[in-house]
Design a protein around this motif. Sequence first.
Motif, short mmCIF file in Angstrom:
data_model
loop_
_atom_site.label_atom_id
_atom_site.label_comp_id
_atom_site.label_asym_id
_atom_site.label_seq_id
_atom_site.Cartn_x
_atom_site.Cartn_y
_atom_site.Cartn_z
N ALA A 2 6.07 8.62 -8.58
CA ALA A 2 4.71 8.18 -8.24
C ALA A 2 4.78 6.95 -7.32
N LEU A 3 3.76 6.80 -6.49
CA LEU A 3 3.75 5.67 -5.55
C LEU A 3 3.93 4.33 -6.25
N LYS A 4 3.25 4.14 -7.39
CA LYS A 4 3.32 2.87 -8.10
C LYS A 4 4.72 2.58 -8.63
N ASP A 5 5.55 3.63 -8.74
CA ASP A 5 6.92 3.46 -9.23
C ASP A 5 7.89 3.08 -8.11
N VAL A 6 7.45 3.14 -6.87
CA VAL A 6 8.30 2.79 -5.74
C VAL A 6 8.26 1.27 -5.57
N ARG A 7 9.42 0.65 -5.78
CA ARG A 7 9.55 -0.81 -5.75
C ARG A 7 10.03 -1.25 -4.38
N ILE A 8 9.29 -2.18 -3.78
CA ILE A 8 9.57 -2.60 -2.41
C ILE A 8 9.79 -4.10 -2.32
N LEU A 9 10.79 -4.49 -1.54
CA LEU A 9 11.07 -5.89 -1.23
C LEU A 9 10.70 -6.11 0.24
N ILE A 10 9.89 -7.13 0.50
CA ILE A 10 9.47 -7.48 1.86
C ILE A 10 10.28 -8.69 2.33
N VAL A 11 10.87 -8.56 3.53
CA VAL A 11 11.65 -9.66 4.10
C VAL A 11 11.11 -9.98 5.49
N ASP A 12 10.53 -11.17 5.64
CA ASP A 12 10.00 -11.61 6.93
C ASP A 12 9.89 -13.12 6.88
N ASP A 13 10.29 -13.79 7.95
CA ASP A 13 10.22 -15.24 7.96
C ASP A 13 8.79 -15.75 8.10
N LEU A 15 5.10 -15.90 6.79
CA LEU A 15 4.28 -15.67 5.61
C LEU A 15 3.12 -14.72 5.91
N PHE A 16 2.48 -14.88 7.07
CA PHE A 16 1.34 -14.03 7.43
C PHE A 16 1.72 -12.55 7.39
N PHE A 17 2.86 -12.20 7.98
CA PHE A 17 3.28 -10.79 8.00
C PHE A 17 3.64 -10.30 6.61
N ARG A 18 4.25 -11.18 5.78
CA ARG A 18 4.53 -10.77 4.40
C ARG A 18 3.23 -10.48 3.66
N GLN A 19 2.23 -11.34 3.85
CA GLN A 19 0.95 -11.14 3.16
C GLN A 19 0.25 -9.86 3.63
N VAL A 20 0.24 -9.64 4.94
CA VAL A 20 -0.40 -8.43 5.48
C VAL A 20 0.31 -7.18 4.98
N LEU A 21 1.63 -7.19 5.04
CA LEU A 21 2.38 -6.02 4.61
C LEU A 21 2.21 -5.78 3.11
N ARG A 22 2.24 -6.84 2.32
CA ARG A 22 2.02 -6.69 0.87
C ARG A 22 0.66 -6.04 0.61
N ALA A 23 -0.38 -6.52 1.29
CA ALA A 23 -1.72 -5.98 1.10
C ALA A 23 -1.77 -4.50 1.46
N VAL A 24 -1.15 -4.13 2.58
CA VAL A 24 -1.14 -2.72 3.01
C VAL A 24 -0.38 -1.86 2.01
N LEU A 25 0.80 -2.31 1.60
CA LEU A 25 1.62 -1.54 0.65
C LEU A 25 0.89 -1.35 -0.68
N GLU A 26 0.29 -2.42 -1.18
CA GLU A 26 -0.42 -2.32 -2.47
C GLU A 26 -1.68 -1.47 -2.34
N GLN A 27 -2.33 -1.51 -1.18
CA GLN A 27 -3.50 -0.66 -0.95
C GLN A 27 -3.09 0.81 -0.97
N ILE A 28 -1.92 1.12 -0.40
CA ILE A 28 -1.42 2.50 -0.42
C ILE A 28 -1.10 2.93 -1.85
N GLY A 29 -0.61 1.96 -2.65
CA GLY A 29 -0.28 2.27 -4.05
C GLY A 29 1.14 1.93 -4.44
N PHE A 30 1.92 1.36 -3.52
CA PHE A 30 3.29 0.97 -3.82
C PHE A 30 3.31 -0.34 -4.62
N THR A 31 4.45 -0.65 -5.24
CA THR A 31 4.62 -1.89 -5.98
C THR A 31 5.55 -2.81 -5.20
N VAL A 32 5.07 -3.98 -4.84
CA VAL A 32 5.90 -4.98 -4.16
C VAL A 32 6.52 -5.84 -5.25
#
Length: 125
Positions: A2-13, A15-32
Amino acid sequence: MALKDVRILIVDDELFFRQVLRAVLEQIGFTVVGEAATGDEALQQYKALRPHIVIMDIYMPDKNGIDATKELVAIDPNARVLVASASDFDSDIQAALDAGAKGNLMKPFVPKEIYETIRKVLTGK
């Protein structure tokens, strides 16, 4: 898986891009499960969290995403790294793929492309 079971690590120097990507991933249903701002932090977080997917910025100070990907794949040959870049420099993306990345995501992030790329990497299709 399931999407919620997919664990993701975000690496970016950036902060803005980490926040944007986290929001997009969580909106899709993934777990950061974590975020890192440097290549060295990424390696520490990977060892501690063992995510299914690492989304790694190519251009970072200290240790860039290509070098961090090489080290990560040396630690775990099964690591699934996707590099993220706003650059169209094919040579940089190719270098990341040669280092062991399984694919790339372009900034600005498009949710459908992120979902499709992650799905392909997880299923091997």
